[in-house]
Write a protein that holds these residues in place. Structure first.
Motif, mmCIF file in Angstrom:
data_model
loop_
_atom_site.group_PDB
_atom_site.id
_atom_site.type_symbol
_atom_site.label_atom_id
_atom_site.label_comp_id
_atom_site.label_asym_id
_atom_site.label_seq_id
_atom_site.Cartn_x
_atom_site.Cartn_y
_atom_site.Cartn_z
ATOM 1 N N ALA A 143 0.829 -1.209 0.000
ATOM 2 C CA ALA A 143 0.000 0.000 0.000
ATOM 3 C C ALA A 143 0.862 1.256 0.000
ATOM 4 C CB ALA A 143 -0.925 -0.014 1.216
ATOM 5 N N ILE A 144 1.922 1.255 0.794
ATOM 6 C CA ILE A 144 2.827 2.410 0.841
ATOM 7 C C ILE A 144 3.498 2.619 -0.515
ATOM 8 C CG2 ILE A 144 4.975 3.278 1.846
ATOM 9 C CD1 ILE A 144 4.065 1.905 4.481
ATOM 10 N N ALA A 145 3.949 1.518 -1.123
ATOM 11 C CA ALA A 145 4.586 1.624 -2.442
ATOM 12 C C ALA A 145 3.600 2.131 -3.491
ATOM 13 C CB ALA A 145 5.156 0.271 -2.857
ATOM 14 N N ALA A 146 2.373 1.649 -3.452
ATOM 15 C CA ALA A 146 1.377 2.087 -4.434
ATOM 16 C C ALA A 146 1.064 3.571 -4.281
ATOM 17 C CB ALA A 146 0.104 1.264 -4.288
ATOM 18 N N ILE A 147 0.986 4.045 -3.043
ATOM 19 C CA ILE A 147 0.748 5.479 -2.829
ATOM 20 C C ILE A 147 1.916 6.287 -3.379
ATOM 21 C CG2 ILE A 147 0.579 7.264 -1.049
ATOM 22 C CD1 ILE A 147 -1.082 5.245 0.577
ATOM 23 N N GLY A 148 3.123 5.794 -3.178
ATOM 24 C CA GLY A 148 4.291 6.476 -3.722
ATOM 25 C C GLY A 148 4.285 6.507 -5.233
ATOM 26 N N PHE A 149 3.955 5.382 -5.850
ATOM 27 C CA PHE A 149 3.891 5.347 -7.315
ATOM 28 C C PHE A 149 2.753 6.211 -7.838
ATOM 29 C CE2 PHE A 149 6.050 1.067 -6.889
ATOM 30 C CZ PHE A 149 7.250 1.501 -7.415
ATOM 31 N N ALA A 150 1.630 6.231 -7.125
ATOM 32 C CA ALA A 150 0.491 7.035 -7.575
ATOM 33 C C ALA A 150 0.788 8.517 -7.480
ATOM 34 C CB ALA A 150 -0.745 6.702 -6.748
ATOM 35 N N SER A 151 1.570 8.908 -6.484
ATOM 36 C CA SER A 151 1.838 10.332 -6.296
ATOM 37 C C SER A 151 2.624 10.943 -7.453
ATOM 38 C CB SER A 151 2.584 10.564 -4.978
ATOM 39 O OG SER A 151 3.875 9.999 -5.040
ATOM 40 N N ILE A 152 3.304 10.107 -8.214
ATOM 41 C CA ILE A 152 4.055 10.603 -9.368
ATOM 42 C C ILE A 152 3.116 11.188 -10.421
ATOM 43 C CG2 ILE A 152 5.544 9.897 -11.275
ATOM 44 C CD1 ILE A 152 6.694 7.774 -9.359
ATOM 45 N N SER A 153 1.956 10.545 -10.608
ATOM 46 C CA SER A 153 1.030 11.008 -11.642
ATOM 47 C C SER A 153 -0.019 11.985 -11.116
ATOM 48 C CB SER A 153 0.345 9.811 -12.299
ATOM 49 O OG SER A 153 -0.350 9.068 -11.320
ATOM 50 N N LYS A 154 0.027 12.325 -9.852
ATOM 51 C CA LYS A 154 -0.843 13.316 -9.214
ATOM 52 C C LYS A 154 -2.336 13.056 -9.462
ATOM 53 C CE LYS A 154 2.600 16.911 -9.189
ATOM 54 N NZ LYS A 154 2.948 18.280 -9.474
ATOM 55 N N PRO A 155 -2.846 11.926 -8.950
ATOM 56 C CA PRO A 155 -4.284 11.690 -9.083
ATOM 57 C C PRO A 155 -5.052 12.542 -8.072
ATOM 58 C CG PRO A 155 -3.320 9.978 -7.751
ATOM 59 C CD PRO A 155 -2.186 10.851 -8.226
ATOM 60 N N PRO A 156 -6.376 12.552 -8.126
ATOM 61 C CA PRO A 156 -7.142 13.255 -7.088
ATOM 62 C C PRO A 156 -6.839 12.643 -5.708
ATOM 63 C CG PRO A 156 -8.579 12.523 -8.867
ATOM 64 C CD PRO A 156 -7.232 11.968 -9.147
ATOM 65 N N LYS A 157 -6.932 13.440 -4.679
ATOM 66 C CA LYS A 157 -6.582 12.966 -3.343
ATOM 67 C C LYS A 157 -7.443 11.782 -2.901
ATOM 68 C CE LYS A 157 -4.684 17.258 -1.507
ATOM 69 N NZ LYS A 157 -3.404 17.091 -2.065
ATOM 70 N N ARG A 158 -8.669 11.714 -3.364
ATOM 71 C CA ARG A 158 -9.549 10.610 -2.973
ATOM 72 C C ARG A 158 -9.097 9.274 -3.562
ATOM 73 N NH1 ARG A 158 -12.307 13.669 -6.707
ATOM 74 N NH2 ARG A 158 -12.792 12.592 -8.642
ATOM 75 N N ALA A 159 -8.244 9.296 -4.579
ATOM 76 C CA ALA A 159 -7.804 8.054 -5.221
ATOM 77 C C ALA A 159 -6.689 7.355 -4.454
ATOM 78 C CB ALA A 159 -7.346 8.346 -6.647
ATOM 79 N N TYR A 160 -6.004 8.051 -3.557
ATOM 80 C CA TYR A 160 -4.880 7.443 -2.838
ATOM 81 C C TYR A 160 -5.318 6.269 -1.969
ATOM 82 C CZ TYR A 160 -1.720 11.149 -4.278
ATOM 83 O OH TYR A 160 -0.936 11.997 -5.010
ATOM 84 N N ILE A 161 -6.432 6.395 -1.300
ATOM 85 C CA ILE A 161 -6.905 5.309 -0.446
ATOM 86 C C ILE A 161 -7.278 4.089 -1.282
ATOM 87 C CG2 ILE A 161 -9.307 6.105 -0.354
ATOM 88 C CD1 ILE A 161 -7.373 4.485 2.537
ATOM 89 N N TYR A 162 -7.829 4.319 -2.456
ATOM 90 C CA TYR A 162 -8.185 3.214 -3.336
ATOM 91 C C TYR A 162 -6.936 2.541 -3.912
ATOM 92 C CZ TYR A 162 -12.808 5.202 -2.875
ATOM 93 O OH TYR A 162 -13.983 5.689 -2.366
ATOM 94 N N CYS A 163 -5.917 3.342 -4.199
ATOM 95 C CA CYS A 163 -4.626 2.765 -4.632
ATOM 96 C C CYS A 163 -4.066 1.859 -3.560
ATOM 97 C CB CYS A 163 -3.614 3.875 -4.921
ATOM 98 S SG CYS A 163 -3.887 4.803 -6.399
ATOM 99 N N ALA A 164 -4.083 2.343 -2.329
ATOM 100 C CA ALA A 164 -3.529 1.576 -1.215
ATOM 101 C C ALA A 164 -4.308 0.285 -0.979
ATOM 102 C CB ALA A 164 -3.520 2.431 0.048
ATOM 103 N N LEU A 165 -5.627 0.377 -0.967
ATOM 104 C CA LEU A 165 -6.448 -0.816 -0.717
ATOM 105 C C LEU A 165 -6.316 -1.847 -1.830
ATOM 106 C CD1 LEU A 165 -9.693 0.859 0.665
ATOM 107 C CD2 LEU A 165 -7.960 -0.410 1.949
ATOM 108 N N THR A 166 -6.291 -1.373 -3.060
ATOM 109 C CA THR A 166 -6.179 -2.281 -4.195
ATOM 110 C C THR A 166 -4.824 -2.976 -4.204
ATOM 111 O OG1 THR A 166 -7.615 -0.790 -5.424
ATOM 112 C CG2 THR A 166 -6.452 -2.427 -6.692
ATOM 113 N N ALA A 167 -3.760 -2.244 -3.971
ATOM 114 C CA ALA A 167 -2.418 -2.841 -3.938
ATOM 115 C C ALA A 167 -2.279 -3.806 -2.776
ATOM 116 C CB ALA A 167 -1.362 -1.750 -3.846
#
Length: 160
Positions: free
Chosen positions: A13-37
């Motif tokens: 989850a931590i790695a996915a949030i880090g990778f997601a932050s590179i592409s700057k998604p909406p803030k609400r998408a970070y939790i979904y990135c973490a849960l999915t990963a």
């Protein structure tokens, strides 16, 4: 035993949030990135290292990527973002870096060593690790994109 799966899910989850932050998604998408990963990576670990299942990493990656894709498709209307926004960052922690590293090491040793037997030994290491790395990446692509095509109507609801 569950401690291992929790740690794996947490670090994915931590790695996915880090990778997601590179592409700057909406803030609400970070939790979904973490849960999915977390769900996908710990599922793969459970399939490969579980007490009942000792599946090969390529098949386990295919199933875990399919799970990640399915979760992403069904969370996309809830998150009001396209599934790809958190699908791809969730897959990145599953990239087979150790196999690529060992393949490169085997290739380098093939080039640097003399002798037929030594070359064959290192070429075997190169070939097995390169094939495993390639097949894992291929399984990630197939497994993650298949739910987008299966659940086409649901996957495109977030973009309408």
């Amino acid at each position: 035993m569950w401690n291992i799966y929790f740690q794996d899910a947490l670090f994915a989850a931590i790695a996915a949030i880090g990778f997601a932050s590179i592409s700057k998604p909406p803030k609400r998408a970070y939790i979904y990135c973490a849960l999915t990963a977390a769900a996908g990576h710990s599922f793969r670990l459970m399939l490969t290292n579980g007490s009942t299942m000792h599946m090969h990493i390529t098949i386990a990656t295919l199933l875990a990527a399919f799970l990640i894709g399915t979760i992403a498709v069904f969370l996309s209307p809830l998150a009001k973002t396209p599934a790809e926004t958190y699908l791809f960052p969730a897959l990145l922690p599953m990239i087979p870096g150790i196999y690529a590293y060992k393949a490169f090491g085997g290739l380098a040793m093939c080039i640097l060593r003399n002798g037929h037997d030594i070359f064959n030994s290192y070429f075997y290491l190169f070939a097995t690790n390169a094939i495993t790395c390639t097949s894992i990446i291929l399984c990630m692509v197939i497994g993650a994109t298949t739910p987008i095509f299966i659940f086409k109507k649901t996957s495109f609801q977030a973009t309408r």
